[in-house]
Structure formats: structure tokens, C-alpha cells
Design a protein around this motif. Structure first.
Motif, short mmCIF file in Angstrom:
data_model
loop_
_atom_site.label_atom_id
_atom_site.label_comp_id
_atom_site.label_asym_id
_atom_site.label_seq_id
_atom_site.Cartn_x
_atom_site.Cartn_y
_atom_site.Cartn_z
N VAL A 141 0.94 -1.25 -0.19
CA VAL A 141 -0.08 -0.05 0.03
C VAL A 141 0.71 1.26 -0.05
CG1 VAL A 141 -1.79 1.29 1.23
CG2 VAL A 141 -1.92 -1.20 1.20
N MET A 142 1.93 0.94 0.72
CA MET A 142 2.83 2.36 0.80
C MET A 142 3.50 2.42 -0.40
SD MET A 142 5.96 3.14 3.42
CE MET A 142 6.70 1.60 2.89
N ALA A 143 3.90 1.50 -1.23
CA ALA A 143 4.75 1.42 -2.40
C ALA A 143 3.67 2.10 -3.44
CB ALA A 143 5.08 0.22 -2.70
N ALA A 144 2.24 1.78 -3.60
CA ALA A 144 1.43 2.38 -4.26
C ALA A 144 1.15 3.89 -4.28
CB ALA A 144 -0.07 1.52 -4.23
N GLU A 145 1.04 4.33 -2.92
CA GLU A 145 0.94 5.77 -2.63
C GLU A 145 2.11 6.41 -3.22
OE1 GLU A 145 0.28 6.00 1.77
OE2 GLU A 145 -1.71 5.29 1.47
N ILE A 146 3.31 5.86 -2.79
CA ILE A 146 4.59 6.77 -3.21
C ILE A 146 4.64 6.73 -4.80
CG2 ILE A 146 7.08 6.32 -3.35
CD1 ILE A 146 6.98 5.37 -0.55
N ALA A 147 4.28 5.75 -5.61
CA ALA A 147 4.03 5.71 -6.96
C ALA A 147 3.27 6.92 -7.31
CB ALA A 147 3.85 4.16 -7.52
N ASP A 148 1.92 6.84 -6.86
CA ASP A 148 1.19 7.82 -6.98
C ASP A 148 1.58 9.29 -6.99
OD1 ASP A 148 -1.45 7.43 -8.36
OD2 ASP A 148 -2.68 7.54 -6.44
N ASP A 149 2.19 9.40 -5.76
CA ASP A 149 3.03 10.75 -5.48
C ASP A 149 4.27 10.94 -6.41
OD1 ASP A 149 3.02 13.05 -4.00
OD2 ASP A 149 4.96 12.30 -2.67
N ILE A 150 5.06 10.09 -6.86
CA ILE A 150 5.87 10.26 -8.01
C ILE A 150 5.28 10.61 -9.35
CG2 ILE A 150 7.52 9.13 -9.51
CD1 ILE A 150 8.62 7.51 -6.80
N LEU A 151 4.14 10.04 -9.73
CA LEU A 151 3.61 10.42 -10.99
C LEU A 151 3.03 11.77 -11.01
CD1 LEU A 151 2.18 9.18 -13.72
CD2 LEU A 151 0.10 8.78 -12.12
N GLY A 152 2.38 12.28 -10.08
CA GLY A 152 2.01 13.53 -9.85
C GLY A 152 3.03 14.58 -9.87
N PHE A 153 4.27 14.16 -9.19
CA PHE A 153 5.53 15.04 -9.26
C PHE A 153 5.99 15.11 -10.71
CE2 PHE A 153 10.19 15.62 -8.89
CZ PHE A 153 10.26 16.95 -8.57
N MET A 154 6.35 13.95 -11.34
CA MET A 154 6.60 14.04 -12.65
C MET A 154 5.90 14.84 -13.77
SD MET A 154 9.63 12.50 -12.45
CE MET A 154 10.15 12.31 -14.39
N LYS A 155 4.64 15.09 -13.46
CA LYS A 155 3.85 15.82 -14.41
C LYS A 155 4.23 17.28 -14.31
CE LYS A 155 0.07 13.00 -14.91
NZ LYS A 155 -1.44 12.61 -14.99
N THR A 156 4.84 17.78 -13.22
CA THR A 156 5.39 19.05 -13.10
C THR A 156 6.80 19.37 -13.34
OG1 THR A 156 6.00 18.57 -10.56
CG2 THR A 156 3.60 19.33 -11.02
N VAL A 157 7.64 18.45 -13.75
CA VAL A 157 8.90 18.56 -13.92
C VAL A 157 9.23 18.91 -15.66
CG1 VAL A 157 11.03 17.20 -14.32
CG2 VAL A 157 9.69 16.90 -12.31
N THR A 158 10.04 19.74 -15.94
CA THR A 158 10.44 19.98 -17.32
C THR A 158 11.58 19.21 -17.81
OG1 THR A 158 11.94 21.87 -16.49
CG2 THR A 158 9.30 22.34 -16.93
N LEU A 159 11.86 19.12 -18.87
CA LEU A 159 12.71 18.40 -19.60
C LEU A 159 14.19 19.21 -19.04
CD1 LEU A 159 13.86 16.14 -21.33
CD2 LEU A 159 13.73 17.56 -23.31
N ALA A 160 14.18 20.28 -18.84
CA ALA A 160 15.74 21.03 -18.44
C ALA A 160 15.99 20.81 -17.37
CB ALA A 160 15.34 22.54 -18.76
N GLN A 161 15.09 20.59 -16.34
CA GLN A 161 15.35 20.33 -14.81
C GLN A 161 15.97 18.73 -14.59
OE1 GLN A 161 11.33 20.57 -13.27
NE2 GLN A 161 11.79 22.67 -12.31
N ILE A 162 15.57 17.88 -15.38
CA ILE A 162 16.24 16.40 -15.32
C ILE A 162 17.36 16.17 -16.43
CG2 ILE A 162 14.20 15.40 -14.30
CD1 ILE A 162 13.55 14.39 -16.87
N GLY A 163 17.70 17.26 -17.30
CA GLY A 163 18.75 17.10 -18.20
C GLY A 163 20.28 17.07 -17.56
N GLY A 164 20.96 16.18 -17.93
CA GLY A 164 22.43 16.18 -17.50
C GLY A 164 22.59 15.16 -16.12
N ALA A 165 23.52 15.24 -15.40
CA ALA A 165 24.12 14.30 -14.52
C ALA A 165 23.66 15.09 -13.26
CB ALA A 165 25.47 13.97 -14.53
N SER A 166 23.49 16.49 -13.09
CA SER A 166 23.28 17.22 -12.06
C SER A 166 21.59 17.05 -11.85
CB SER A 166 23.92 18.57 -12.14
OG SER A 166 23.33 19.14 -13.04
N GLY A 167 21.10 17.18 -13.07
CA GLY A 167 19.69 17.07 -13.25
C GLY A 167 18.82 15.69 -12.64
#
Length: 164
Positions: free
Chosen positions: A107-133
Motif C-alpha cells: 500500500v505504501m509503495a502504491a501511494e509513493i508511486a502515485d506521488d511520483i506520478l504527480g510530481f513527474m507531471k510538473t517536471v520540465t525536460l531542462a530540470q532533469i537534463g544532465g548528471a546534476s539534473g
């Protein structure tokens, strides 16, 4: 005279050696090779024994450090990014949790996966680009997982990240 010379005891000179210095040289090289083989064997055995001891120490340290941890794979997350909106991301993650402190890890894993899904919808490509991203993304996701699980998650591991 020829008869007297033969009977007089004059000996003919010995045949000349082809390589008079070759035999001592070969013996020296053979002796040095034997010494090198012995030294190499001693050094090799010493290195192997020290490597085995280090491996035993490492395994023992890992067993002492995390005997109560468990790895749970989260379901793959596929979503589009905030910018550009036509960029899709597939993220596979796993979490390391305390075995004793959680009663329902699925149950905890499903809640975390849901939270990650919501977070990834707010991320831009520039934020995750490169090693530091990627490092910042991992830190952000780990922080969110720890908050969502009330401190039961030790770490979030990003297994694969594909942006298309």
C-alpha cells in the motif's frame, strides 16, 4: 717423427667450444627465473588472501548495516512532462524500506508511486537534463518518498529513466 710425436705424449688440443659463455649465462637466467616465479607466487597469494579478507569484511559490514531492509520495486511510471508537453518519460524505481516498521509495504509503495506520478507531471525536460539534473531528481523523489512513508523509506533508487 710422427711416430715419436704420437708416442711422446703430445696431446692434441681440445675442440673449441662454440659458445663458451652460454652455459653460465643460461644457468644464471634459469636461477633468476626460478626466483622470479617464487616471488610472483608469494605476492599473488598475498594479494588473493587480502582480497578475500576484504570481501569477507565487506559482506559482514553489509549484513550488520542493513539486516532489516527490504527492496520493493514500484510499478513503472509513464507520463508526459510539463515542458515540452509532447515529451514523455518512463521511470522505473524501487524503494528501500525498513522491514520491521511497515505493516503494509504494498500500500505504501502504491501511494509513493502515485506521488511520483504527480510530481513527474510538473517536471520540465531542462530540470532533469544532465548528471546534476538526474541527481536532483533522485534527491527530490527520495525526499517525497520519505515524507509520504513517514520516514520508513531509506532510499529511492532510479532503475531506468527514458525520455522520449
Amino acid at each position: 717423427m710422427t711416430e715419436g710425436a704420437e708416442e711422446g705424449g703430445e696431446e692434441s688440443p681440445p675442440p673449441p667450444q662454440l659458445f663458451p659463455a652460454l652455459i653460465p649465462w643460461l644457468l644464471t637466467m634459469a636461477g633468476m627465473s626460478v626466483i622470479a616465479i617464487i616471488i610472483g607466487a608469494v605476492v599473488g597469494l598475498t594479494m588473493i588472501s587480502s582480497a578475500r579478507n576484504e570481501a569477507r569484511n565487506l559482506v559482514a559490514a553489509q549484513e550488520r548495516a542493513a539486516p532489516d531492509a527490504s527492496l520493493i520495486a514500484l510499478p513503472p511510471i509513464i507520463t508526459n512532462l510539463a515542458d515540452p508537453s509532447n515529451a514523455w518519460v518512463r521511470l522505473q524505481t524501487a524503494i528501500v524500506i525498513d522491514k520491521k516498521s511497515t505493516t503494509k509495504p504494498e500500500v505504501m509503495a502504491a501511494e509513493i508511486a502515485d506521488d511520483i506520478l504527480g510530481f513527474m507531471k510538473t517536471v520540465t525536460l531542462a530540470q532533469i537534463g544532465g548528471a546534476s539534473g538526474l541527481q536532483h531528481l533522485r534527491e527530490d523523489l527520495t525526499e517525497r518518498a520519505v515524507i509520504r512513508s513517514r520516514g520508513h523509506v531509506r532510499e529511492l533508487i532510479i532503475q531506468t529513466l527514458v525520455v522520449q
